[in-house]
Design a protein around this motif. Structure first.
Motif, PDB file in Angstrom:
ATOM      1  N   PRO A 124       4.695  11.623  -6.022  1.00  0.00           N
ATOM      2  CA  PRO A 124       3.248  11.426  -6.194  1.00  0.00           C
ATOM      3  C   PRO A 124       2.525  12.771  -6.079  1.00  0.00           C
ATOM      4  O   PRO A 124       3.004  13.700  -5.433  1.00  0.00           O
ATOM      5  N   GLN A 125       1.369  12.843  -6.712  1.00  0.00           N
ATOM      6  CA  GLN A 125       0.608  14.094  -6.702  1.00  0.00           C
ATOM      7  C   GLN A 125       0.029  14.399  -5.325  1.00  0.00           C
ATOM      8  O   GLN A 125      -0.268  15.549  -5.028  1.00  0.00           O
ATOM      9  N   TRP A 126      -0.132  13.376  -4.488  1.00  0.00           N
ATOM     10  CA  TRP A 126      -0.670  13.531  -3.144  1.00  0.00           C
ATOM     11  C   TRP A 126      -0.239  12.328  -2.320  1.00  0.00           C
ATOM     12  O   TRP A 126       0.158  11.307  -2.868  1.00  0.00           O
ATOM     13  N   ALA A 127      -0.312  12.467  -1.021  1.00  0.00           N
ATOM     14  CA  ALA A 127      -0.019  11.352  -0.113  1.00  0.00           C
ATOM     15  C   ALA A 127      -1.328  10.620   0.173  1.00  0.00           C
ATOM     16  O   ALA A 127      -2.282  11.219   0.678  1.00  0.00           O
ATOM     17  N   TYR A 128      -1.351   9.359  -0.157  1.00  0.00           N
ATOM     18  CA  TYR A 128      -2.550   8.553   0.062  1.00  0.00           C
ATOM     19  C   TYR A 128      -2.632   8.132   1.523  1.00  0.00           C
ATOM     20  O   TYR A 128      -1.643   7.699   2.107  1.00  0.00           O
ATOM     21  N   VAL A 129      -3.816   8.282   2.094  1.00  0.00           N
ATOM     22  CA  VAL A 129      -4.081   7.831   3.453  1.00  0.00           C
ATOM     23  C   VAL A 129      -5.342   6.975   3.398  1.00  0.00           C
ATOM     24  O   VAL A 129      -6.425   7.491   3.113  1.00  0.00           O
ATOM     25  N   PRO A 130      -5.208   5.670   3.628  1.00  0.00           N
ATOM     26  CA  PRO A 130      -6.393   4.795   3.586  1.00  0.00           C
ATOM     27  C   PRO A 130      -7.489   5.298   4.517  1.00  0.00           C
ATOM     28  O   PRO A 130      -7.217   5.749   5.634  1.00  0.00           O
ATOM     29  N   GLY A 131      -8.691   5.245   4.027  1.00  0.00           N
ATOM     30  CA  GLY A 131      -9.829   5.667   4.838  1.00  0.00           C
ATOM     31  C   GLY A 131     -10.218   7.121   4.666  1.00  0.00           C
ATOM     32  O   GLY A 131     -11.296   7.525   5.065  1.00  0.00           O
ATOM     33  N   GLU A 132      -9.331   7.917   4.102  1.00  0.00           N
ATOM     34  CA  GLU A 132      -9.686   9.304   3.831  1.00  0.00           C
ATOM     35  C   GLU A 132     -10.439   9.366   2.513  1.00  0.00           C
ATOM     36  O   GLU A 132     -10.009   8.792   1.513  1.00  0.00           O
ATOM     37  N   ALA A 133     -11.528  10.040   2.518  1.00  0.00           N
ATOM     38  CA  ALA A 133     -12.385  10.113   1.331  1.00  0.00           C
ATOM     39  C   ALA A 133     -11.753  10.982   0.254  1.00  0.00           C
ATOM     40  O   ALA A 133     -10.995  11.894   0.541  1.00  0.00           O
ATOM     41  N   GLY A 134     -12.068  10.655  -0.959  1.00  0.00           N
ATOM     42  CA  GLY A 134     -11.701  11.534  -2.058  1.00  0.00           C
ATOM     43  C   GLY A 134     -10.633  11.024  -2.989  1.00  0.00           C
ATOM     44  O   GLY A 134     -10.874  10.915  -4.181  1.00  0.00           O
ATOM     45  N   LEU A 135      -9.458  10.721  -2.515  1.00  0.00           N
ATOM     46  CA  LEU A 135      -8.354  10.396  -3.398  1.00  0.00           C
ATOM     47  C   LEU A 135      -7.894   8.951  -3.229  1.00  0.00           C
ATOM     48  O   LEU A 135      -7.751   8.457  -2.117  1.00  0.00           O
ATOM     49  N   ASP A 136      -7.636   8.324  -4.366  1.00  0.00           N
ATOM     50  CA  ASP A 136      -7.014   7.004  -4.359  1.00  0.00           C
ATOM     51  C   ASP A 136      -5.508   7.229  -4.515  1.00  0.00           C
ATOM     52  O   ASP A 136      -5.052   8.335  -4.776  1.00  0.00           O
ATOM     53  N   ALA A 137      -4.730   6.191  -4.369  1.00  0.00           N
ATOM     54  CA  ALA A 137      -3.283   6.300  -4.495  1.00  0.00           C
ATOM     55  C   ALA A 137      -2.889   6.680  -5.927  1.00  0.00           C
ATOM     56  O   ALA A 137      -3.600   6.385  -6.879  1.00  0.00           O
ATOM     57  N   ASP A 138      -1.746   7.317  -6.059  1.00  0.00           N
ATOM     58  CA  ASP A 138      -1.191   7.702  -7.355  1.00  0.00           C
ATOM     59  C   ASP A 138      -0.385   6.517  -7.899  1.00  0.00           C
ATOM     60  O   ASP A 138       0.844   6.506  -7.883  1.00  0.00           O
ATOM     61  N   TYR A 139      -1.105   5.506  -8.381  1.00  0.00           N
ATOM     62  CA  TYR A 139      -0.470   4.267  -8.823  1.00  0.00           C
ATOM     63  C   TYR A 139       0.454   4.460 -10.017  1.00  0.00           C
ATOM     64  O   TYR A 139       1.453   3.749 -10.135  1.00  0.00           O
ATOM     65  N   GLU A 140       0.163   5.399 -10.892  1.00  0.00           N
ATOM     66  CA  GLU A 140       0.995   5.617 -12.079  1.00  0.00           C
ATOM     67  C   GLU A 140       2.402   6.048 -11.692  1.00  0.00           C
ATOM     68  O   GLU A 140       3.390   5.559 -12.253  1.00  0.00           O
ATOM     69  N   THR A 141       2.513   6.945 -10.742  1.00  0.00           N
ATOM     70  CA  THR A 141       3.829   7.410 -10.302  1.00  0.00           C
ATOM     71  C   THR A 141       4.595   6.267  -9.634  1.00  0.00           C
ATOM     72  O   THR A 141       5.787   6.085  -9.886  1.00  0.00           O
ATOM     73  N   LEU A 142       3.909   5.502  -8.803  1.00  0.00           N
ATOM     74  CA  LEU A 142       4.575   4.385  -8.125  1.00  0.00           C
ATOM     75  C   LEU A 142       5.024   3.317  -9.105  1.00  0.00           C
ATOM     76  O   LEU A 142       6.069   2.670  -8.905  1.00  0.00           O
ATOM     77  N   ALA A 143       4.272   3.121 -10.170  1.00  0.00           N
ATOM     78  CA  ALA A 143       4.631   2.121 -11.175  1.00  0.00           C
ATOM     79  C   ALA A 143       5.972   2.448 -11.822  1.00  0.00           C
ATOM     80  O   ALA A 143       6.740   1.545 -12.154  1.00  0.00           O
ATOM     81  N   MET A 144       6.286   3.735 -11.978  1.00  0.00           N
ATOM     82  CA  MET A 144       7.580   4.119 -12.553  1.00  0.00           C
ATOM     83  C   MET A 144       8.733   3.666 -11.665  1.00  0.00           C
ATOM     84  O   MET A 144       9.753   3.188 -12.154  1.00  0.00           O
ATOM     85  N   ALA A 145       8.572   3.822 -10.357  1.00  0.00           N
ATOM     86  CA  ALA A 145       9.625   3.392  -9.426  1.00  0.00           C
ATOM     87  C   ALA A 145       9.716   1.879  -9.369  1.00  0.00           C
ATOM     88  O   ALA A 145      10.815   1.313  -9.396  1.00  0.00           O
ATOM     89  N   LYS A 146       8.581   1.224  -9.330  1.00  0.00           N
ATOM     90  CA  LYS A 146       8.579  -0.242  -9.257  1.00  0.00           C
ATOM     91  C   LYS A 146       9.168  -0.873 -10.506  1.00  0.00           C
ATOM     92  O   LYS A 146       9.768  -1.943 -10.440  1.00  0.00           O
ATOM     93  N   ALA A 147       9.041  -0.191 -11.633  1.00  0.00           N
ATOM     94  CA  ALA A 147       9.600  -0.709 -12.888  1.00  0.00           C
ATOM     95  C   ALA A 147      11.128  -0.750 -12.864  1.00  0.00           C
ATOM     96  O   ALA A 147      11.747  -1.482 -13.631  1.00  0.00           O
ATOM     97  N   LEU A 148      11.742   0.010 -11.975  1.00  0.00           N
ATOM     98  CA  LEU A 148      13.201   0.013 -11.847  1.00  0.00           C
ATOM     99  C   LEU A 148      13.728  -1.189 -11.061  1.00  0.00           C
ATOM    100  O   LEU A 148      14.929  -1.455 -11.077  1.00  0.00           O
TER     101      LEU A 148
END
Length: 172
Positions: free
Chosen positions: A14-38
């Motif tokens: 992922p481009q960054w580590a998502y931490v809930p509650g931290e302002a600015g960035l949402d999770a990198d869902y596109e990267t995770l979708a590649m792994a989940k597709a496996l």
């Protein structure tokens, strides 16, 4: 632990580590979708220890992508055989990734509770009949993880440095 391969090569981190509650960035869902597709809709008999999504989920945790690790491991858990030993071990790993995230968020009491929940899962697992094979449970050093969780829970206060790297346990 390096990124496991997929059909077209290694999965990207992922481009960054998502931490809930931290302002600015949402999770990198596109990267995770590649792994989940496996992940198949259902594993037959057991979750292979070398399945790329499982290995990627564990590696995400070890690289500090705790929220992302939880997401990928939950997808593997959902496909694991109902009532199987892998589901129990995966729940423990998911709780550990969640506890690691809580430590990053400086919520040590929540992390301790989640480590305790993971320890309870491992104790339940040890009471279940072991199988012989190449599944995740058969290759995972459950006793080492149990001992590590007990040591962490024996501390008076947990801090950010107390996070657990699951891949380090697998290699030791």
């Amino acid at each position: 632990m390096s990124a496991p391969p997929n059909a077209s090569g290694p999965l990207p981190w992922p481009q960054w580590a998502y931490v809930p509650g931290e302002a600015g960035l949402d999770a990198d869902y596109e990267t995770l979708a590649m792994a989940k597709a496996l992940v198949p809709s259902a594993f037959r008999g057991h979750v292979p220890a070398r399945h790329p999504a499982l290995r990627y989920g564990l590696a995400l945790n070890d690289r500090g992508y705790f929220w992302e690790a939880q997401e990928v491991l939950e997808a593997v858990w959902a496909a694991a055989p109902q009532g199987g030993r892998e589901r129990i071990l995966l729940r423990a790993c998911i709780r550990i990734a969640n506890a690691n995230l809580r430590l990053r968020m400086q919520r040590s009491h929540s992390a301790a509770r989640l480590f305790g929940d993971a320890l309870a899962e491992l104790r339940a697992l040890s009471s279940r009949k072991a199988a012989v094979g190449d599944g995740f449970v058969e290759s995972f050093p459950i006793a080492a993880l149990t001992a590590l969780l007990q040591a962490k829970l024996g501390r008076p206060q947990l801090s950010k440095v107390d996070w657990i790297a699951l891949g380090a346990i697998v290699r030791s």
